[in-house]
Design an enzyme around this catalytic site. Structure first.
Site, PDB file in Angstrom:
ATOM      1  N   LYS A 203       0.731  -1.350  -0.057  1.00 15.53           N
ATOM      2  CA  LYS A 203      -0.162   0.005  -0.169  1.00 15.53           C
ATOM      3  C   LYS A 203       0.809   1.195   0.174  1.00 15.53           C
ATOM      4  O   LYS A 203       1.796   1.315   0.659  1.00 15.53           O
ATOM      5  CB  LYS A 203      -0.938   0.161   1.238  1.00 15.53           C
ATOM      6  CG  LYS A 203      -0.244   0.100   2.570  1.00 15.53           C
ATOM      7  CD  LYS A 203       0.214   1.614   2.974  1.00 15.53           C
ATOM      8  CE  LYS A 203       0.813   1.689   4.312  1.00 15.53           C
ATOM      9  NZ  LYS A 203       1.693   2.914   4.412  1.00 15.53           N
TER      10      LYS A 203
ATOM     11  N   GLY B 168       9.450  -0.434   4.971  1.00 12.51           N
ATOM     12  CA  GLY B 168       9.540   0.559   3.924  1.00 12.51           C
ATOM     13  C   GLY B 168       8.539   1.288   3.764  1.00 12.51           C
ATOM     14  O   GLY B 168       8.427   2.356   3.007  1.00 12.51           O
TER      15      GLY B 168
ATOM     16  N   ASP C  47      -3.001  -1.731   9.149  1.00 10.34           N
ATOM     17  CA  ASP C  47      -3.336  -1.779   7.648  1.00 10.34           C
ATOM     18  C   ASP C  47      -3.703  -3.071   7.336  1.00 10.34           C
ATOM     19  O   ASP C  47      -4.014  -2.971   5.946  1.00 10.34           O
ATOM     20  CB  ASP C  47      -1.806  -1.601   7.078  1.00 10.34           C
ATOM     21  CG  ASP C  47      -1.264  -0.133   7.433  1.00 10.34           C
ATOM     22  OD1 ASP C  47      -1.949   0.914   7.761  1.00 10.34           O
ATOM     23  OD2 ASP C  47       0.051  -0.078   7.488  1.00 10.34           O
TER      24      ASP C  47
HETATM   25  P1  ATP Z   1       3.989   0.184   8.122  1.00  9.78           P
HETATM   26  O1  ATP Z   1       3.913   1.111   6.727  1.00  9.78           O
HETATM   27  O2  ATP Z   1       2.919  -0.710   8.126  1.00  9.78           O
HETATM   28  O3  ATP Z   1       4.486   0.818   9.336  1.00  9.78           O
HETATM   29  P2  ATP Z   1       6.563  -0.680   7.013  1.00  9.78           P
HETATM   30  O4  ATP Z   1       6.214  -1.110   5.742  1.00  9.78           O
HETATM   31  O5  ATP Z   1       7.328   0.600   7.391  1.00  9.78           O
HETATM   32  O6  ATP Z   1       5.099  -0.949   7.786  1.00  9.78           O
HETATM   33  P3  ATP Z   1       6.765  -3.689   7.580  1.00  9.78           P
HETATM   34  O7  ATP Z   1       8.052  -4.201   6.735  1.00  9.78           O
HETATM   35  O8  ATP Z   1       5.685  -3.819   7.416  1.00  9.78           O
HETATM   36  O9  ATP Z   1       7.297  -1.993   7.829  1.00  9.78           O
HETATM   37  O10 ATP Z   1       7.575  -4.222   9.087  1.00  9.78           O
HETATM   38  C1  ATP Z   1       8.107  -3.576  10.056  1.00  9.78           C
HETATM   39  C2  ATP Z   1       8.539  -4.407  10.959  1.00  9.78           C
HETATM   40  O11 ATP Z   1       7.628  -5.444  11.352  1.00  9.78           O
HETATM   41  C3  ATP Z   1       9.640  -5.051  10.658  1.00  9.78           C
HETATM   42  O12 ATP Z   1      10.958  -4.432  10.734  1.00  9.78           O
HETATM   43  C4  ATP Z   1       9.774  -6.360  11.287  1.00  9.78           C
HETATM   44  O13 ATP Z   1      10.516  -6.476  12.528  1.00  9.78           O
HETATM   45  C5  ATP Z   1       8.217  -6.685  11.694  1.00  9.78           C
HETATM   46  N1  ATP Z   1       7.574  -7.794  10.899  1.00  9.78           N
HETATM   47  C6  ATP Z   1       7.244  -8.958  11.605  1.00  9.78           C
HETATM   48  N2  ATP Z   1       6.664  -9.889  10.470  1.00  9.78           N
HETATM   49  C7  ATP Z   1       7.047  -9.211   9.368  1.00  9.78           C
HETATM   50  C8  ATP Z   1       6.631  -9.607   7.867  1.00  9.78           C
HETATM   51  N3  ATP Z   1       5.969 -10.723   7.687  1.00  9.78           N
HETATM   52  N4  ATP Z   1       7.044  -8.775   7.021  1.00  9.78           N
HETATM   53  C9  ATP Z   1       7.745  -7.681   7.423  1.00  9.78           C
HETATM   54  N5  ATP Z   1       8.091  -7.312   8.639  1.00  9.78           N
HETATM   55  C10 ATP Z   1       7.639  -8.022   9.403  1.00  9.78           C
END
Ligand code: ATP
Length: 315
Positions: A26, A114, A153
């Protein structure tokens, strides 16, 4: 034997063999962040948009719960009880009163931490895959209820498309706009940004406690979506978290500048960053912007994507 879960089909069917679910990343076309609530969440008013950058989760029958993975973050992402995939499978099994037995394999393309909600996407994919594998037959809304406990999300990533998110992002209302495909360039950074750290930085920049001004609804963005003109949508994109992400990662301003110089219609930090997304006029323009961004050397990689995409689906 697998069958896709159609957009208006609330009752997924039981699937005998391996179940493969594809789930999009997203971006937030609008991310309004309100005051920090007593429960520790910030009040949000956001417009989610699902793009064609996908993770894929395969679920097979097994005697225990096991997770393997390949792709983005392999060797880095813990595959234990802390992983959102394992947590999602356990949460669904508890709710359905079935043993949490499955062999799960993740093919990851969405970068870790990310700002593209990869973890929530994987949780959404797991809920759907295990629901089909175990034949628990929950509706999309029931899966979204389980998902909301795992991450704000997750409900959106089950629904997909373009949708308004309120509460802490978990309350979803689809936005019915005329069908339009938007073209994006996704600039993926080296290394992630912690979402809680970005929210803390926002509170600090706002000189917390943030005055409780009511969150405005994203009317300009919603009107722009109806007009189907990239320059109108570009002017309406907004992210309250961007100053906080830039404060923690000042180099992101070089990425935004490079996207602008590459001729993007508009650009912004995606969610909590550090991924930046750029709007292009069409598919060819997106390819050009991506090539120029890659050449500028300001990001790990730049890829094109389309939106809106459906949410988690069996394939
Ligand atoms: P958001 O935008 O929802 O805050 P994000 O894209 O910044 O998320 P994600 O990759 O969703 O970050 O994940 C953040 C943290 O969640 C990771 O650093 C990891 O420690 C933990 N995590 C647990 N399970 C997962 C998974 N299946 N994939 C990614 N991260 C995960």
């Amino acid at each position: 034997m697998t069958e896709a879960w159609g957009p208006d089909d609330d009752k997924p069917r039981r699937i005998a063999g391996p179940v493969r679910v594809r789930v999009p990343a997203k971006i937030n076309l609008h991310l309004g962040v309100g005051p920090l609530r007593a429960d520790g969440f910030h009040e949000l008013s956001t417009v989610y948009h699902a793009i064609s950058l996908f993770d894929e989760l395969t679920a097979r029958r097994g005697d225990t719960l096991a997770l393997t993975m390949e792709g983005e973050g392999a060797g880095e992402l813990e595959l234990d009880e802390s992983n959102l995939i394992i947590r999602a499978a356990r949460a669904l099994a508890r709710k359905a009163r079935v043993p949490a037995h499955a062999r799960l394999h993740l093919r990851k393309t969405i970068p870790l931490a990310g700002g593209l909600a990869g973890g929530s996407a994987d949780a959404a994919a797991t809920l759907l895959a295990c629901d089909l594998l175990w034949g628990t037959g929950f509706s999309k809304e029931e899966l979204a209820e389980v998902g909301a406990e795992l991450g704000s999300d997750v409900p959106f990533l089950l629904h997909g498309g373009t949708a308004l998110g309120t509460g802490h992002g978990e309350a979803i209302s689809p936005i019915l706009a005329r069908p339009t495909t938007w073209h994006w360039v996704v600039a993926i950074a080296d290394g992630g940004l912690s979402t809680p750290a970005v929210y803390r930085e926002l509170d600090r920049l706002r000189d917390s406690p943030w005055p409780p001004t009511p969150l405005e609804s994203p009317d300009e963005l919603m009107a722009a979506l109806r007009q189907r003109k990239p320059e109108v949508l570009g002017a309406a994109l907004a992210n309250d978290l961007q100053p906080a992400a830039l404060s923690l990662r000042p180099a992101l301003s070089d990425v935004l500048k490079a996207g602008h110089e590459a001729g993007a219609v508009a650009g912004l930090v995606s969610g909590s960053g550090p991924t930046c997304v750029f709007l292009a006029t069409d598919a060819r323009h997106a390819e050009q912007v991506a090539a120029l961004l890659a050449e500028a050397g300001v990001c790990r990689t730049a890829v094109t994507a389309r939106g809106p995409m459906p949410g988690a689906r069996a394939v």
